[in-house]
Motif scaffolding. Structure first.
Motif: not given
Length: 133
Positions: A74-95
């Motif tokens: 895999f390479t970062p030039s192809m990524s899965i893009y996720v739009t998060c509904d809340t700051e809590e969601e982005i924090d949880r997924l990122y961690a």
């Protein structure tokens, strides 16, 4: 038949099932749709995934365990893009996705987004996470 595109992930080292199960645990409306294993006596490691179809947040993906070791991954030039509904969601997924992987862009305000992060997970798959606020 209607034409359709689906993201297809090829894992080496027999990690397809572990990765798929991990991803499904992170997103609502996610499930395994179909899974075929490599049977005894056929090429490849017995019991590993020959082909699987699964959904993440309703979006369909496919994956396999590749028996031959390839000179690419895999390479970062192809990524899965996720739009998060809340700051809590982005924090949880990122961690969760960063654990055992690596940050490409730490969570932050980059001007184009109130909160954005880019990470490679422990399987090498790249994820862009965005919260517009």
């Amino acid at each position: 038949m209607t034409q359709k595109t689906t993201t297809f992930l090829m894992f080496q080292n027999g990690e397809a099932e572990e990765a798929m199960t991990f991803y499904i645990s992170l997103f609502e409306d996610s499930k395994v749709i179909d899974l075929t294993r490599i049977p005894a006596g056929e090429p490849g490691p017995e019991g590993k995934i020959r082909h699987a179809t699964f959904t993440l947040a309703g979006q369909e993906y496919m994956c396999i365990d590749s028996d031959p070791v390839h000179s690419f991954t895999f390479t970062p030039s192809m990524s899965i893009y996720v739009t998060c509904d809340t700051e809590e969601e982005i924090d949880r997924l990122y961690a969760a996705l960063a654990e055992g992987g690596g940050a490409l862009m730490p969570l932050g305000d980059y001007g184009f987004s109130k909160r954005f992060g880019w990470v490679n997970d422990r399987f090498g798959v790249s994820w862009q996470l965005n919260y517009l606020g």
